[in-house]
Scaffold this motif. Structure first.
Motif, PDB file in Angstrom:
ATOM      1  N   LEU A 268     -40.366  13.809  -0.319  1.00 22.81           N
ATOM      2  CA  LEU A 268     -40.259  14.992  -1.169  1.00 22.81           C
ATOM      3  C   LEU A 268     -39.767  14.695  -2.577  1.00 22.81           C
ATOM      4  N   ASN A 269     -39.335  13.471  -2.810  1.00 18.61           N
ATOM      5  CA  ASN A 269     -38.804  13.074  -4.117  1.00 18.61           C
ATOM      6  C   ASN A 269     -37.652  13.970  -4.564  1.00 18.61           C
ATOM      7  N   LEU A 270     -36.795  14.342  -3.597  1.00 18.47           N
ATOM      8  CA  LEU A 270     -35.613  15.138  -3.908  1.00 18.47           C
ATOM      9  C   LEU A 270     -34.390  14.225  -3.944  1.00 18.47           C
ATOM     10  N   PRO A 271     -33.650  14.222  -5.038  1.00 15.72           N
ATOM     11  CA  PRO A 271     -32.469  13.363  -5.113  1.00 15.72           C
ATOM     12  C   PRO A 271     -31.284  13.936  -4.358  1.00 15.72           C
ATOM     13  N   VAL A 272     -30.473  13.079  -3.804  1.00 18.02           N
ATOM     14  CA  VAL A 272     -29.202  13.492  -3.206  1.00 18.02           C
ATOM     15  C   VAL A 272     -28.157  13.475  -4.317  1.00 18.02           C
ATOM     16  N   LYS A 273     -27.477  14.586  -4.502  1.00 15.71           N
ATOM     17  CA  LYS A 273     -26.480  14.661  -5.578  1.00 15.71           C
ATOM     18  C   LYS A 273     -25.054  14.584  -5.062  1.00 15.71           C
ATOM     19  N   PHE A 274     -24.837  15.058  -3.827  1.00 11.84           N
ATOM     20  CA  PHE A 274     -23.509  15.001  -3.238  1.00 11.84           C
ATOM     21  C   PHE A 274     -23.631  14.702  -1.754  1.00 11.84           C
ATOM     22  N   VAL A 275     -22.592  14.080  -1.196  1.00 11.36           N
ATOM     23  CA  VAL A 275     -22.506  13.867   0.246  1.00 11.36           C
ATOM     24  C   VAL A 275     -21.157  14.382   0.722  1.00 11.36           C
TER      25      VAL A 275
ATOM     26  N   ALA B 241     -31.167  -3.961  -2.687  1.00  7.64           N
ATOM     27  CA  ALA B 241     -31.734  -3.784  -4.029  1.00  7.64           C
ATOM     28  C   ALA B 241     -32.879  -2.774  -4.014  1.00  7.64           C
ATOM     29  N   GLU B 242     -33.722  -2.851  -2.974  1.00  7.46           N
ATOM     30  CA  GLU B 242     -34.858  -1.927  -2.864  1.00  7.46           C
ATOM     31  C   GLU B 242     -34.367  -0.487  -2.681  1.00  7.46           C
ATOM     32  N   LEU B 243     -33.361  -0.275  -1.861  1.00 11.92           N
ATOM     33  CA  LEU B 243     -32.863   1.071  -1.607  1.00 11.92           C
ATOM     34  C   LEU B 243     -32.169   1.656  -2.833  1.00 11.92           C
ATOM     35  N   ILE B 244     -31.375   0.860  -3.507  1.00 12.52           N
ATOM     36  CA  ILE B 244     -30.669   1.340  -4.700  1.00 12.52           C
ATOM     37  C   ILE B 244     -31.659   1.731  -5.789  1.00 12.52           C
ATOM     38  N   ALA B 245     -32.746   0.983  -5.910  1.00 10.59           N
ATOM     39  CA  ALA B 245     -33.737   1.239  -6.954  1.00 10.59           C
ATOM     40  C   ALA B 245     -34.465   2.568  -6.770  1.00 10.59           C
ATOM     41  N   MET B 246     -34.361   3.168  -5.586  1.00  8.23           N
ATOM     42  CA  MET B 246     -35.043   4.438  -5.323  1.00  8.23           C
ATOM     43  C   MET B 246     -34.425   5.602  -6.092  1.00  8.23           C
ATOM     44  N   PHE B 247     -33.185   5.440  -6.566  1.00  7.78           N
ATOM     45  CA  PHE B 247     -32.457   6.562  -7.159  1.00  7.78           C
ATOM     46  C   PHE B 247     -32.022   6.244  -8.593  1.00  7.78           C
ATOM     47  N   PRO B 248     -32.839   6.604  -9.587  1.00  6.36           N
ATOM     48  CA  PRO B 248     -32.448   6.384 -10.982  1.00  6.36           C
ATOM     49  C   PRO B 248     -31.248   7.250 -11.358  1.00  6.36           C
ATOM     50  N   PRO B 249     -30.421   6.808 -12.307  1.00  6.34           N
ATOM     51  CA  PRO B 249     -29.195   7.537 -12.663  1.00  6.34           C
ATOM     52  C   PRO B 249     -29.438   8.984 -13.072  1.00  6.34           C
ATOM     53  N   THR B 250     -30.527   9.270 -13.793  1.00  3.76           N
ATOM     54  CA  THR B 250     -30.768  10.636 -14.263  1.00  3.76           C
ATOM     55  C   THR B 250     -30.984  11.605 -13.116  1.00  3.76           C
ATOM     56  N   ASP B 251     -31.481  11.131 -11.998  1.00  7.96           N
ATOM     57  CA  ASP B 251     -31.707  11.970 -10.818  1.00  7.96           C
ATOM     58  C   ASP B 251     -30.417  12.564 -10.278  1.00  7.96           C
ATOM     59  N   ARG B 252     -29.330  11.841 -10.437  1.00  6.92           N
ATOM     60  CA  ARG B 252     -28.109  12.172  -9.721  1.00  6.92           C
ATOM     61  C   ARG B 252     -27.154  13.043 -10.532  1.00  6.92           C
ATOM     62  N   GLU B 253     -27.492  13.331 -11.763  1.00  8.77           N
ATOM     63  CA  GLU B 253     -26.618  14.139 -12.595  1.00  8.77           C
ATOM     64  C   GLU B 253     -26.819  15.624 -12.322  1.00  8.77           C
ATOM     65  N   LEU B 254     -25.736  16.378 -12.376  1.00  7.54           N
ATOM     66  CA  LEU B 254     -25.822  17.819 -12.218  1.00  7.54           C
ATOM     67  C   LEU B 254     -26.322  18.418 -13.524  1.00  7.54           C
TER      68      LEU B 254
END
Length: 307
Positions: free
Chosen positions: A277-284, A86-99
């Motif tokens: 760095l507060n950089l979101p991961v968008k693709f793996v 739960a803690e790890l998932i909460a680090m990445f809000p949905p808006t961060d991950r959109e292109l």
């Protein structure tokens, strides 16, 4: 945006080594019945650090588990694992991950990273996944320092059926970007993906060249580049953070594409980079073919990490 997503099993396969580190004897750690105590918390912290998510994040997770345990809300390994997830998932809000997409005209995605990180293949993967969404894609071969880079991108463009703009080896990378921007507008391209020379983050003169390419795009297309994706090799673990810092100083990095997750136990670096760095991961990236790409979904990623 609803990009095509692979199955959880595909991602689990790629993160198998990370999962093995985190759950090195899953029967005695993250399982119902294994009672939480100080020894458990110490062992858990060691496993989290080995996954390369960083000491800072590991300590925060241990603190979260300890607080829940002391409050009587959890008792065993399964409860601890639920708290961590739960803690790890909460680090990445949905808006961060959109292109980020342009409101009108071509969306420009500038792709940077060092040689060997899988940058050119990652561009092919991006082109493929965007085509699955019905988008008209063009690639720009602004890595003019290596003939092989232009040739490789040309081969991928032909295979994928996307347009490419390129010059001869040694040409001015900014000039190639200029021509690509003009062509993208003229041909009503939806997404222009711009390759750049794979450079060491310590080579200041080459980093300035990257800044120049960005400046050209800013002048030719409104709002460009709309995304600046940094390709990072996940096998280098904490060294990825140093690369991200240097590239962010040269261009405004908006997101990460993490490669080679199919051959590493360092999947946790995603969280270390986010912390620092507060950089979101968008693709793996999960393999070598264009189809081997997964849009970053933290819930699925975390589930795969824990096997």
């Amino acid at each position: 945006m609803g990009f095509f997503s692979k199955t959880l099993d595909r991602l689990k396969g790629a993160l198998k080594k990370t999962a093995e580190v985190l759950t090195t004897d899953v029967r005695t750690l993250f399982v119902p019945g294994r009672q939480i105590d100080d020894a458990f918390l110490t062992e858990m912290e060691e496993k989290l650090i080995k996954s390369d998510m960083g000491v800072k994040r590991a300590e925060k997770l241990v603190l979260a588990v300890r607080e829940q345990w002391k409050a009587g809300k959890i008792r065993d390994g399964q409860g601890a694992q639920d708290v961590i997830k739960a803690e790890l998932i909460a680090m990445f809000p949905p808006t961060d991950r959109e292109l980020n997409l342009a409101a009108s005209g071509p969306t420009v995605v500038l792709v940077c990273g060092v040689n060997g990180a899988g940058k050119t293949t990652s561009i092919a993967k991006l082109a493929w996944i965007l085509k699955q969404q019905g988008k008209k894609v063009m690639v720009c071969a602004s890595d003019t320092f290596r003939a092989a880079a232009v040739d490789q991108l040309t081969i991928w463009a032909d295979r994928l059926g996307v347009d490419i703009v390129k010059h001869k080896m040694g040409a001015d990378p900014g000039a190639v970007a200029y021509d690509a921007a003009e062509a993208a507008k003229a041909r009503n391209i939806d997404v222009l993906i711009v390759d750049t020379a794979g450079r060491l983050h310590t080579q200041d003169h080459l980093m300035r060249e990257l800044t120049k390419i960005q400046s050209v795009l800013v002048k030719r297309i409104e709002g460009a580049p709309h995304e600046v994706l940094l390709v990072l090799d996940s096998t280098i673990g904490q060294n990825a953070i140093a690369q991200a810092k240097h590239f962010s100083a040269a261009v405004k990095v908006t997101g990460l594409l993490l490669t080679k997750l199919d051959g590493t136990a360092k999947g946790g670096v995603v969280f270390a980079i986010k912390d620092q760095l507060n950089l979101p991961v968008k693709f793996v990236g999960l393999g070598e073919t264009p189809e081997d790409i997964e849009t970053f979904e933290p819930g699925r990623f975390v589930e795969a990490m824990f096997g």
